[in-house]
Design a protein around this motif. Structure first.
Motif, PDB file in Angstrom:
ATOM      1  N   ALA A 209      -1.920  -0.167  -2.673  1.00 10.00           N
ATOM      2  CA  ALA A 209      -2.708   0.311  -4.084  1.00 10.00           C
ATOM      3  C   ALA A 209      -4.490   0.440  -4.471  1.00 10.00           C
ATOM      4  CB  ALA A 209      -2.576  -1.035  -5.173  1.00 10.00           C
TER       5      ALA A 209
ATOM      6  N   GLY B 126      -8.493 -12.761  -4.733  1.00 12.47           N
ATOM      7  CA  GLY B 126      -9.024 -13.129  -5.959  1.00 12.47           C
ATOM      8  C   GLY B 126      -9.540 -13.870  -6.600  1.00 12.47           C
TER       9      GLY B 126
ATOM     10  N   ARG C 286      -2.661 -22.118   8.263  1.00 12.50           N
ATOM     11  CA  ARG C 286      -4.314 -20.947   7.367  1.00 12.50           C
ATOM     12  C   ARG C 286      -5.313 -22.175   7.721  1.00 12.50           C
ATOM     13  NH1 ARG C 286      -1.207 -16.335   5.202  1.00 12.50           N
ATOM     14  NH2 ARG C 286      -3.097 -16.724   3.770  1.00 12.50           N
TER      15      ARG C 286
ATOM     16  N   VAL D 290      -6.825  -5.988  -4.016  1.00  7.52           N
ATOM     17  CA  VAL D 290      -5.662  -5.502  -3.885  1.00  7.52           C
ATOM     18  C   VAL D 290      -5.590  -5.631  -3.252  1.00  7.52           C
ATOM     19  CG1 VAL D 290      -6.404  -4.610  -6.745  1.00  7.52           C
ATOM     20  CG2 VAL D 290      -6.423  -3.037  -4.424  1.00  7.52           C
TER      21      VAL D 290
ATOM     22  N   THR E 102      -9.973  -5.843   1.566  1.00  9.75           N
ATOM     23  CA  THR E 102      -8.300  -5.435   1.942  1.00  9.75           C
ATOM     24  C   THR E 102      -8.205  -4.942   3.350  1.00  9.75           C
ATOM     25  OG1 THR E 102      -8.163  -3.391   1.881  1.00  9.75           O
ATOM     26  CG2 THR E 102      -8.357  -4.387  -0.542  1.00  9.75           C
ATOM     27  N   ASN E 103      -7.048  -5.626   4.014  1.00  9.94           N
ATOM     28  CA  ASN E 103      -6.576  -5.034   5.386  1.00  9.94           C
ATOM     29  C   ASN E 103      -5.553  -4.419   4.869  1.00  9.94           C
ATOM     30  OD1 ASN E 103      -8.165  -6.532   7.721  1.00  9.94           O
ATOM     31  ND2 ASN E 103      -7.396  -8.416   6.435  1.00  9.94           N
TER      32      ASN E 103
END
Ligand SMILES: NC(=O)c1ccc[n+]([C@@H]2O[C@H](COP(=O)([O-])OP(=O)(O)OC[C@H]3O[C@@H](n4cnc5c(N)ncnc54)[C@H](OP(=O)(O)O)[C@@H]3O)[C@@H](O)[C@H]2O)c1
Length: 215
Positions: free
Chosen positions: A70, A12, A201, A66, A90-91
């Motif tokens: 959630a 986020g 990453r 999130v 999301t994943n």
């Protein structure tokens, strides 16, 4: 554009930073907007912070960032979205017996579940195919990385393509929300390389074309 980013975690805040830098107004939607650390985070990003329902009401576009566990609870907090575009970032990741996987035993994607849980929104899967570190740093890469978007509404996918482009990605249209099944597994390829195979990453997928069109 006014973008409500729901969830003030790594994804986020990276998206908020990237969209702010592109000139958008961003509102963070948090479970605890009054907490000092959330307020500090929002101030550093130059964003307002509100409850999830307030942010969703204020945004033209919603970005859902999130944890998968959630999502259902957050969907209930959003309120009616009146056809707004919702980017599902999301994943549905799970780790079982030390193995990374998708928490969807019947093969239905998280994106399709989000669309079913939030029928008042036009849901587009997007920004789930790269780690948060690159989400606001795509322009640091030597070529624009790719970000596929999938959703059933043509106009909503166009909005998503514009917003991923504003972050420095080459947006590619993957088609309907059912394609989220592939995009979530594609994210697993990134996670496996980054976290299991040792690539780290600081990278992203790119679509590289043959010079002059078709080979
Ligand atoms: N991390 C990555 O690199 C990455 C990359 C691509 C996609 N994703 C996906 O994007 C989503 C967000 O990733 P993230 O790493 O930012 O997740 P995270 O740190 O686990 O959580 C993000 C935020 O969600 C909010 N939240 C709402 N309900 C929650 C609950 N029950 N428990 C914990 N937090 C809750 C929290 O913000 P408030 O406290 O402000 O409400 C939290 O900071 C996930 O679905 C993830 O699979 C992650």
């Amino acid at each position: 554009m006014k973008i409500a980013v729901i969830g003030a975690g790594p994804v986020g805040t990276a998206l908020a930073e990237g969209w702010r830098a592109a000139g958008h107004e961003v509102i963070l939607g948090s479970r605890s907007p009054e907490q000092a650390d959330t307020q500090l985070k929002a101030a550093a990003l130059g964003c307002a912070v509100m409850t999830i329902a307030e942010a969703a009401a204020a945004g033209d576009v919603i970005a859902l960032t999130v944890p998968w566990g959630a999502v259902a609870e957050t969907a209930n907090s959003l309120g009616a979205l009146h056809g707004k575009v919702l980017l599902d970032c999301t994943n549905p990741v799970t780790v079982a017996n030390g193995r990374l996987g998708i928490d969807q035993p019947d093969g239905v994607s998280g994106g399709e579940r989000v669309a079913a849980l939030i029928p008042t929104a036009r849901v587009v899967k997007a920004m789930n195919q790269v780690g948060f570190e690159m989400m606001h740093r795509a322009r640091d890469l030597p070529v624009p990385p790719v970000m596929f978007v999938a959703g059933d509404d043509d106009a909503a996918r166009a909005v998503a393509l514009r917003l991923v482009g504003d972050l420095g990605f080459e947006g590619l249209d993957a088609g309907g929300i059912v394609q989220a099944r592939h995009l979530e597994h594609f994210a697993m390829v990134w996670i496996n390389q980054a976290l299991v195979r040792g690539l780290g990453r600081a990278w992203a997928f790119a679509a590289v074309r043959a010079a002059g069109g078709q080979p």
